[in-house]
Design a protein around this motif. Structure first.
Motif, PDB file in Angstrom:
ATOM      1  N   THR A  93      -6.566   1.685  -7.503  1.00  0.00           N
ATOM      2  CA  THR A  93      -5.809   0.935  -6.506  1.00  0.00           C
ATOM      3  C   THR A  93      -4.619   1.783  -6.089  1.00  0.00           C
ATOM      4  O   THR A  93      -4.209   2.686  -6.822  1.00  0.00           O
ATOM      5  CB  THR A  93      -5.328  -0.410  -7.048  1.00  0.00           C
ATOM      6  N   TYR A 103      -5.156   6.817  -7.272  1.00  0.00           N
ATOM      7  CA  TYR A 103      -6.346   6.028  -6.945  1.00  0.00           C
ATOM      8  C   TYR A 103      -7.479   6.339  -7.912  1.00  0.00           C
ATOM      9  O   TYR A 103      -8.222   5.458  -8.336  1.00  0.00           O
ATOM     10  CB  TYR A 103      -6.774   6.316  -5.513  1.00  0.00           C
ATOM     11  N   ASN A 156      -1.895  -0.004  -4.687  1.00  0.00           N
ATOM     12  CA  ASN A 156      -0.828  -0.978  -4.488  1.00  0.00           C
ATOM     13  C   ASN A 156       0.315  -0.677  -5.439  1.00  0.00           C
ATOM     14  O   ASN A 156       0.120  -0.638  -6.659  1.00  0.00           O
ATOM     15  CB  ASN A 156      -1.357  -2.390  -4.725  1.00  0.00           C
ATOM     16  N   ASN A 160       0.837  -1.197   0.000  1.00  0.00           N
ATOM     17  CA  ASN A 160       0.000   0.000   0.000  1.00  0.00           C
ATOM     18  C   ASN A 160       0.879   1.257   0.000  1.00  0.00           C
ATOM     19  O   ASN A 160       1.819   1.370   0.782  1.00  0.00           O
ATOM     20  CB  ASN A 160      -0.893  -0.027   1.240  1.00  0.00           C
TER      21      ASN A 160
END
Lengths: 174, 103
Positions: free
Chosen positions: B92, B87, B94, B29
């Motif tokens: 995402t 985002y 990641n 993250n």
């Protein structure tokens, strides 16, 4: 064991323990909240190092500003439909080896180095540093101070520009 | 007279630094990577203040620590803005799934 040592070890345990929770916790919310205790512990260490102004600044900026920003980031970038706030991991084994080597090297260096220690360092009474920091900011450190203010202004404007919601009329097709 | 010396503070900062590096390397993250960077900056600040305290109480180390804190605040704001944009675009945060410079 006098009071200074007790307070030092208390803040050291708080700092290192909560930092370990930050790093090893699977839940990102737990990480964010235990980062709060890390910042408090570091502020306590600053007080022990005769840096009262820095300790208050640490509480104001890190706890009041950066931690709240990080929490906003966590909330805004997690899928609220599937309540999954877990954070995955990758490269566990190489990272463990690298970090073990790193901490070994750093502690060995810190332990063996012959640091310059001032003779009067061990028996200095605590004194406030706000006046000296204020004097230094407007005399010897004036140029970095002004550059820092410009950097903060640019950062505010840039962050607001990047993070705002785009106008649907002027949206560029992806 | 106390037995706490410069080395004690340096050890704590070494542990904090290593934990920060571990977080930066292993977490997927992007927010967790940012937290690792904050840990690293804090450990650097502890070093600055410890050397400032134990080398005769000059103010230079504290000045450097102030500028580190200022830059950390600016860095956190900019990084959060970038993460929000990522985002919005990729859905995402990641870091291993974001491998496109342009699509």
């Amino acid at each position: 064991m006098n009071l200074y040592e007790i307070v030092f070890y208390f803040f050291a345990i708080v700092t290192v323990g909560s930092a370990a929770v930050v790093v090893f916790s699977r839940n990102i919310i737990y990480s964010a909240f235990s980062l709060l205790f890390t910042f408090f512990g570091v502020a306590g260490l600053y007080v022990l190092l005769n840096a009262d102004f820095l300790a208050v600044t640490q509480l104001l900026i890190y706890v009041g500003g950066i931690l709240v920003l990080l929490l906003f980031g966590v909330m805004l970038t997690s899928n609220t439909i599937s309540v999954e706030l877990k954070t995955g991991t990758l490269h566990i084994l190489p990272a463990t080896i690298l970090v073990a080597l790193l901490v070994g090297l750093l502690t060995a260096t810190f332990w063996t180095a012959d640091w310059f220690m001032s003779k009067r360092a061990s028996d200095i009474a605590a004194q406030t540093t706000s006046k000296e920091i204020g004097d230094a900011l407007v005399t010897t450190h004036l140029l970095p101070f002004e550059i820092a203010s410009i950097i903060l202004l640019v950062a505010i404007v840039g962050a607001a520009m990047m993070a705002r919601r785009e106008n649907p009329k002027s949206q560029i097709p992806i | 007279m106390t037995t706490i010396t410069l080395t004690h503070f340096l050890f704590i900062s070494a542990i904090l630094f290593s934990l920060g590096v571990y977080a930066v390397i292993t977490r997927r993250n992007a927010i967790m990577v940012l937290m690792g960077i904050e840990l690293i900056l804090n450990s650097a600040n502890i070093n600055f203040l410890a050397f400032s305290r134990y080398s005769g109480l000059n103010i230079e180390g504290q000045m450097a620590a102030i500028f580190v804190i200022i830059l950390a605040a600016a860095e956190a704001a900019i990084a959060l803005a970038i993460v929000l944009n990522i985002y919005k675009r990729f859905n995402t945060v990641n870091v291993d799934e974001i491998s496109l410079l342009k699509d």
